[in-house]
Write a protein that holds these residues in place. Structure first.
Motif, mmCIF file in Angstrom:
data_model
loop_
_atom_site.group_PDB
_atom_site.id
_atom_site.type_symbol
_atom_site.label_atom_id
_atom_site.label_comp_id
_atom_site.label_asym_id
_atom_site.label_seq_id
_atom_site.Cartn_x
_atom_site.Cartn_y
_atom_site.Cartn_z
ATOM 1 N N GLN A 75 35.424 33.586 31.478
ATOM 2 C CA GLN A 75 36.179 34.644 32.147
ATOM 3 C C GLN A 75 36.947 35.483 31.120
ATOM 4 O O GLN A 75 36.984 36.719 31.218
ATOM 5 N N SER A 115 36.562 39.487 30.156
ATOM 6 C CA SER A 115 37.729 40.369 30.135
ATOM 7 C C SER A 115 37.874 41.057 28.785
ATOM 8 O O SER A 115 38.237 42.239 28.718
ATOM 9 N N THR A 125 44.361 44.413 29.263
ATOM 10 C CA THR A 125 43.156 43.603 29.449
ATOM 11 C C THR A 125 42.881 42.741 28.228
ATOM 12 O O THR A 125 42.552 41.555 28.347
ATOM 13 N N SER A 182 44.750 36.495 40.080
ATOM 14 C CA SER A 182 43.462 37.180 39.966
ATOM 15 C C SER A 182 42.786 37.316 41.330
ATOM 16 O O SER A 182 42.253 38.380 41.669
ATOM 17 N N THR A 229 42.046 40.772 43.406
ATOM 18 C CA THR A 229 40.696 41.053 43.881
ATOM 19 C C THR A 229 40.703 41.341 45.378
ATOM 20 O O THR A 229 40.014 42.267 45.839
ATOM 21 N N SER A 260 39.666 44.872 46.945
ATOM 22 C CA SER A 260 38.534 44.944 47.881
ATOM 23 C C SER A 260 38.923 45.652 49.173
ATOM 24 O O SER A 260 38.045 46.140 49.893
ATOM 25 N N THR A 283 35.018 48.072 44.613
ATOM 26 C CA THR A 283 35.188 47.186 43.458
ATOM 27 C C THR A 283 34.280 45.966 43.511
ATOM 28 O O THR A 283 33.863 45.467 42.474
ATOM 29 N N ILE A 284 33.981 45.460 44.714
ATOM 30 C CA ILE A 284 33.135 44.281 44.828
ATOM 31 C C ILE A 284 31.765 44.725 45.329
ATOM 32 O O ILE A 284 31.347 44.419 46.434
ATOM 33 N N PRO A 337 30.446 41.728 39.762
ATOM 34 C CA PRO A 337 31.858 41.700 40.141
ATOM 35 C C PRO A 337 32.192 40.564 41.103
ATOM 36 O O PRO A 337 33.288 40.005 41.045
ATOM 37 N N ASN A 391 34.976 38.196 39.695
ATOM 38 C CA ASN A 391 36.262 38.348 40.370
ATOM 39 C C ASN A 391 36.534 37.316 41.453
ATOM 40 O O ASN A 391 37.690 37.100 41.806
#
Length: 158
Positions: free
Chosen positions: A22, A26, A50, A82, A86, A90, A96-97, A102, A106
């Motif tokens: 992960q 990132s 980030t 996190s 997410t 969403s 985003t998803i 993703p 995520n």
């Protein structure tokens, strides 16, 4: 000496590997934002945040493998944050998803890390994961301690 790691330590080690994966993703995301950060000042902040989060995740994964209890707590907090971000992203209509990557990065990885950390029974520092070097070679060293002509690389007759 036969040593079989317990399920707790193996769950912690798998969780730390997932955190490293992960963090690597990132870090790639932060580094890929550098060209956009040259043009847009808002991306500079996102890029730095980030990259710093990726560095912190690498550090927490290392300390989790070393059995630090505080790293367990920080990682649980980080993964819950996190998942909350997410969920918030969403709900926004920005897509985003969308797609498997993703979804994996995520949702699946943070959930897997949380499940593995919960399976470790909140006690990553329950004991040593590997025996000390003296414990492994102790009988051989004691056996050959008096022999000045004994081969130190000879195999045990056991």
């Amino acid at each position: 000496m036969n040593y079989t790691p317990s399920s707790n330590s193996s769950a912690v080690e798998i969780a730390s590997v997932l955190v490293v994966v992960q963090a690597s993703l990132s870090l790639v995301a932060g580094l890929s934002a550098i060209p956009f950060a040259i043009v847009e000042p808002g991306f500079r902040v996102l890029e730095v945040v980030t990259i710093l989060m990726a560095a912190a995740m690498f550090w927490l994964a290392r300390n989790l493998r070393r059995g630090r209890r505080w790293a367990w707590g920080w990682l649980v907090s980080l993964e819950v944050l996190s998942l909350a971000m997410t969920a918030l992203l969403s709900l926004l209509p920005i897509g985003t998803i969308r797609g498997p990557v993703p979804l994996l990065v995520n949702l699946v990885i943070p959930l897997a890390v949380l499940v593995l950390l919960a399976a470790s029974d909140a006690s990553p520092a329950s004991g040593p994961r590997t025996p000390a070097r003296e414990d492994v070679d102790g009988p051989r060293r004691q056996q050959h301690a008096g022999d000045s002509h004994a081969d130190p690389f000879a195999r045990d007759p056991q």
